[in-house]
Design an enzyme around this catalytic site. Structure first.
Site, PDB file in Angstrom:
ATOM      1  N   TYR A   4     -33.100   8.073 -26.597  1.00 39.75           N
ATOM      2  CA  TYR A   4     -34.106   7.580 -25.644  1.00 39.75           C
ATOM      3  C   TYR A   4     -35.496   7.716 -26.260  1.00 39.75           C
ATOM      4  CZ  TYR A   4     -32.462   6.087 -21.095  1.00 39.75           C
ATOM      5  OH  TYR A   4     -31.959   5.339 -20.093  1.00 39.75           O
ATOM      6  N   GLU A  42     -38.676   6.275 -24.574  1.00 38.00           N
ATOM      7  CA  GLU A  42     -39.696   5.611 -23.749  1.00 38.00           C
ATOM      8  C   GLU A  42     -41.087   5.936 -24.264  1.00 38.00           C
ATOM      9  OE1 GLU A  42     -37.747   6.980 -20.274  1.00 38.00           O
ATOM     10  OE2 GLU A  42     -37.931   5.021 -19.302  1.00 38.00           O
ATOM     11  N   ASP A  61     -44.047 -19.988 -27.958  1.00 40.88           N
ATOM     12  CA  ASP A  61     -42.694 -19.397 -27.939  1.00 40.88           C
ATOM     13  C   ASP A  61     -41.925 -20.021 -29.094  1.00 40.88           C
ATOM     14  OD1 ASP A  61     -40.044 -18.811 -27.536  1.00 40.88           O
ATOM     15  OD2 ASP A  61     -40.094 -19.065 -25.355  1.00 40.88           O
ATOM     16  N   THR A  99     -37.695 -14.690 -30.108  1.00 39.74           N
ATOM     17  CA  THR A  99     -36.481 -13.890 -30.132  1.00 39.74           C
ATOM     18  C   THR A  99     -36.160 -13.649 -31.598  1.00 39.74           C
ATOM     19  OG1 THR A  99     -35.171 -15.923 -29.957  1.00 39.74           O
ATOM     20  CG2 THR A  99     -35.528 -14.680 -27.939  1.00 39.74           C
ATOM     21  N   LYS A 119     -32.175 -16.008 -33.612  1.00 43.67           N
ATOM     22  CA  LYS A 119     -31.857 -17.424 -33.833  1.00 43.67           C
ATOM     23  C   LYS A 119     -32.070 -17.733 -35.326  1.00 43.67           C
ATOM     24  CE  LYS A 119     -32.667 -18.702 -29.025  1.00 43.67           C
ATOM     25  NZ  LYS A 119     -33.521 -17.777 -28.255  1.00 43.67           N
ATOM     26  N   ARG A 152     -29.951  -9.497 -31.373  1.00 40.49           N
ATOM     27  CA  ARG A 152     -30.485 -10.097 -30.146  1.00 40.49           C
ATOM     28  C   ARG A 152     -31.615  -9.206 -29.631  1.00 40.49           C
ATOM     29  NH1 ARG A 152     -26.514 -13.806 -28.984  1.00 40.49           N
ATOM     30  NH2 ARG A 152     -27.749 -14.583 -27.263  1.00 40.49           N
TER      31      ARG A 152
HETATM   32  N1  DSN Z   1     -30.431 -19.629 -24.550  1.00 43.52           N
HETATM   33  C1  DSN Z   1     -31.332 -20.049 -25.585  1.00 43.52           C
HETATM   34  C2  DSN Z   1     -30.905 -21.316 -26.217  1.00 43.52           C
HETATM   35  O1  DSN Z   1     -29.705 -21.529 -26.302  1.00 43.52           O
HETATM   36  O2  DSN Z   1     -31.731 -22.096 -26.661  1.00 43.52           O
HETATM   37  C3  DSN Z   1     -32.719 -20.113 -25.086  1.00 43.52           C
HETATM   38  O3  DSN Z   1     -33.002 -18.924 -24.470  1.00 43.52           O
END
Ligand code: DSN
Length: 412
Positions: A46, A48, A192, A218, A221, A227
């Site tokens: 933990y 925080e 984004d 994120t 990707k 993730r």
């Molecule tokens: N779920 C993602 C996507 O597939 O593009 C976006 O958050």
């Protein structure tokens, strides 16, 4: 074995990933080094708070891990402030709004069926559309963003924040133009870049950093990490508000989240180290090359592509001329080992669960080392399966042969 049922399912998932063409453009294979950090003892802790200011004892190593992740992200994206704690993209966008807006302020983002995201102000059912007012811009008939129209809408709507980001837009985003529009109406600009972060690093997509106040991505990707998500405050953002970094940090914790997932943060640090390398930049370039070969071949086979092609990692096929809806096509393709997702096309006449399109991309295939030759073959597989569903079995066998030649963990 402690849990044979789960062990067996994980083994089966591994086989599924090895034996199919993973073409959902938001998915990728994290390296074994990333997976190792993710599954390490770091997850037991933990923490925080932030490095040097934790609410729990015992964070001597965790502090160093988080600091390193931040240092690497700052260098890679050339930004002065980074928060690596958001659990994923949606909580990260929530934190940006929580930091910069008051309930009822207006968010202006790309509509979902034009390739935007639920958290970009989708009305009525999402937090971004329920606790804030929302104005949604759309792509034009040609599938491209129309910046003059976006500017007119921004002048009329006076949003407090403009979101430049997409999940199903196959073209380059003109962040400079977005920045000018935001400046003109006195709005913050949130970029984004969840889908394109790896392409920005590889220099095959312009960076939003000089033009946005805040950049969110994120990490799983095209960036190919675990993730998770990161929020970055730019020099422009800090010049507007010297406290912006602090406000973002406070919005993430204690505003929205509790204990950060430090094992994810360790894995993000590993992914960022990998992303600093020359092979990663080559990888980003190859993603786009592969997508463009795939698009060219699909066009040759009579598919209609939204916007007529692609500049990035993804392709959106409008299936209406093929007399099949996106859901049926995606289910049929999966039987042949080609995994894509059903997706709305701009101004889709069909409902979201049975949209008129499919979305496919090349980040995961490129991680396996596939190139133009394989993209050409894959375009044929897609065409065959959609034209003659009786060919599923034959295509599945060829897909298996192809995937066997490109083991996932040979290159990464
Ligand atoms: N779920 C993602 C996507 O597939 O593009 C976006 O958050």
């Amino acid at each position: 074995m402690v849990d044979p049922q789960i062990a067996q399912l994980i083994e089966k998932e591994k086989e599924r990933q090895e034996n199919t063409l993973m073409m959902i453009p938001s998915e990728n294979y994290a390296s074994l080094a990333v997976l190792e950090a993710l599954g390490s003892v770091v997850q037991n802790k933990y923490a925080e708070g932030y490095s040097g200011k934790r609410y729990y004892q015992g964070n001597i190593n965790i502090d160093k891990i988080e600091t390193l992740a931040i240092k690497r992200a700052k260098k890679l994206f050339a930004v002065p402030h980074v928060n690596v704690q958001p659990y994923s993209g949606s909580p990260a966008n929530a934190a940006v709004y929580f930091a910069l807006l008051k309930p009822g302020d207006k968010i202006m983002g790309l509509a979902l069926n034009s390739g935007g995201h639920l958290t970009h102000g989708y009305p009525k059912i999402t937090f971004s559309g329920r606790y804030f007012q929302s104005a949604q811009y759309e792509v034009g008939e040609d599938g491209f963003l129309d910046y003059e129209e976006i500017e007119e809408q921004a002048i009329a709507q006076r949003p407090k924040i403009i979101v430049a980001g997409t999940t199903a837009y196959p073209r380059i985003l003109d962040f400079e133009r977005f920045g000018r529009i935001a400046d003109k109406v006195g709005a913050y600009l949130l970029a984004d870049i969840s889908h394109i972060a790896g392409l920005v690093i590889a220099n095959v997509h312009p960076s939003p950093v000089p033009y946005a106040d805040v950049v969110m991505t994120t990490t799983h990707k095209t960036l190919r990490g675990p993730r998770g998500a990161m929020i970055m405050v730019t020099r422009k953002g800090l010049a507007k508000d010297g406290q912006m970094g602090k406000r973002i940090d406070r919005a993430v914790f204690p505003g929205l989240q509790g204990g950060p997932h430090e094992n994810t943060i360790a894995a993000i640090a590993v992914a960022l180290r990998e992303a600093q390398s020359k092979p990663f930049r080559e990888y980003g370039k190859q993603i786009v090359k592969n997508a463009q070969v795939l698009a060219r071949e699909l066009l040759r086979m009579g598919f209609n592509l939204v916007s007529g092609g692609t500049d990035n990692h993804l392709i959106l096929i409008d299936l209406r001329n093929k007399k099949i809806d996106g859901k049926t096509a995606a289910v049929t393709l999966e039987k042949a080992g080609v995994v894509v997702n059903a997706n709305a096309i701009p101004h889709d006449p069909n409902p979201p669960y049975r949209p008129s399109g499919i979305r496919l991309g090349t980040p995961a295939l490129t991680s396996r080392g596939m190139k133009g030759r394989e993209m050409t073959q894959i375009a044929h597989f897609i065409s065959e399966v959609i034209k003659i569903p009786e060919e599923i079995k034959m295509v599945k066998n060829i897909v298996m042969k192809m995937t066997n030649q490109f083991p996932i963990y040979k290159n990464i």
